[in-house]
Design a protein around this motif. Structure first.
Motif, short mmCIF file in Angstrom:
data_model
loop_
_atom_site.label_atom_id
_atom_site.label_comp_id
_atom_site.label_asym_id
_atom_site.label_seq_id
_atom_site.Cartn_x
_atom_site.Cartn_y
_atom_site.Cartn_z
N GLU A 1 35.68 31.33 40.25
CA GLU A 1 37.10 30.98 40.32
C GLU A 1 37.93 32.15 39.74
O GLU A 1 37.47 32.86 38.84
N PHE A 2 39.16 32.35 40.26
CA PHE A 2 39.96 33.55 39.92
C PHE A 2 40.12 33.76 38.41
O PHE A 2 39.84 34.84 37.89
N GLU A 3 40.56 32.72 37.70
CA GLU A 3 40.84 32.93 36.27
C GLU A 3 39.57 33.24 35.47
O GLU A 3 39.57 34.07 34.56
N ALA A 4 38.47 32.60 35.85
CA ALA A 4 37.20 32.86 35.16
C ALA A 4 36.75 34.29 35.43
O ALA A 4 36.26 35.00 34.53
N ALA A 5 36.94 34.75 36.67
CA ALA A 5 36.54 36.12 37.02
C ALA A 5 37.38 37.14 36.25
O ALA A 5 36.87 38.18 35.80
#
Ligand code: X90
Length: 280
Positions: free
Chosen positions: A137-141
């Motif tokens: 997921e974007f924020e985790a990446a």
């Protein structure tokens, strides 16, 4: 949902195999000519022209409008900039982010001050790309890439600090001390994202050995390496060979620098991005 990676052109790649990618060019200027560091720039031509140019030369970071244009059409945007302590690029990207979010509050824009330049930025971009491609997921990446960049480093070997000095980015005394013929200055990106000068070496073989010694001192023990050079493919290959002999399974690639890094690294310059490892 469009997810995009955006970087200024101090990261030497123009294209990415995977996630949508936009490179935002810096500019290199003399009194008579402006070079835009995009895919149309003939980097070797620029370096040669600058070598015979006797006047002053400058660089300029992207304006907020130029950054904002790179955000258009994307929803999740991860932005990488050259170190804030040597360039206005980060501040400009930040202004662009604020403007863009005011008009599009639903978007997510994450900006990374890489505290570095060239291949260390490329390594972070590649990491972000891999994480997104793996389905993260974007924020985790973004979070994962923020911590990855704390575990990478940058060392360099330069024949001159002339262009750093004429742009006020290192002291004139430090630059003069490094200007002797045949001497290369070896250094690293400091934790604050400035030049830290570590050693001097005479001749190619000693320079490459010193670069590898500095990588090891910073914690290198066989991780991924990216070697960037300005018109010095043979030097990059020699370092790659020496690293492979010492660390046979390591993943190493070489590439040419684009315009901005080539301007500062000058002809023959080498920058190495590498993964430090914390073997306990
Ligand atoms: O805003 C601008 O005009 C751009 C200024 C950029 C100045 C730094 C360029 C660095 C290029 C040379 C050696 C690596 C130094 C790394 C220090 C963090 C790469």
């Amino acid at each position: 949902m469009v997810t995009r990676i955006v970087s200024d052109s101090s990261c030497d790649i123009l294209e990415l195999d995977g996630v949508d990618f936009v490179s935002v060019p810096l500019k290199i200027r003399t009194e008579i000519k402006e070079y835009t560091d995009d895919g149309n720039l003939d980097v070797e031509g620029m370096v040669s022209e600058l070598l015979s140019h006797h006047g002053r030369s400058y660089t300029a970071c992207p304006s907020p409008l130029e950054w904002e244009a790179a955000f258009e059409g994307a929803d999740n945007i991860c932005v990488f900039t050259i170190t804030k302590n040597l360039s206005g690029s980060y501040n400009s990207a930040h202004t662009a982010r604020n403007e863009h979010l005011a008009a599009h509050p639903e978007k997510k824009i994450h900006i990374v001050d890489t505290l570095s330049a060239g291949p260390e930025i490329t390594m972070a971009v590649l990491r972000m790309n891999d994480l997104l491609l793996s389905g993260m997921e974007f924020e985790a990446a973004c979070k994962e890439t923020d911590s990855y960049i704390l575990s990478t480093g940058l060392v360099f070997a330069l024949k001159s600090l002339h262009n750093f000095a004429q742009n006020g980015r290192v002291g004139k005394l430090a630059a003069a001390a490094c200007g002797a013929l045949g001497i290369q200055v070896i250094g690293c990106a400091s934790p604050e994202g400035t030049l830290s000068l570590l050693a001097k070496a005479r001749g190619a073989a000693k320079t490459y050995a010193e670069l590898i010694a500095q990588m090891e001192q910073a914690g290198y023990c066989g991780g991924r390496v990216l070697i960037a050079h300005t018109m010095n493919e043979s030097g990059a290959k020699a370092i790659k060979q020496a690293l492979i002999e010492a660390y046979p399974n390591t993943d190493i690639s070489c590439h040419s620098m684009r315009g901005l890094c080539s301007y500062y690294a000058e002809k023959g310059g080498i920058l190495i991005g590498f993964e430090k490892c914390y073997c306990r």
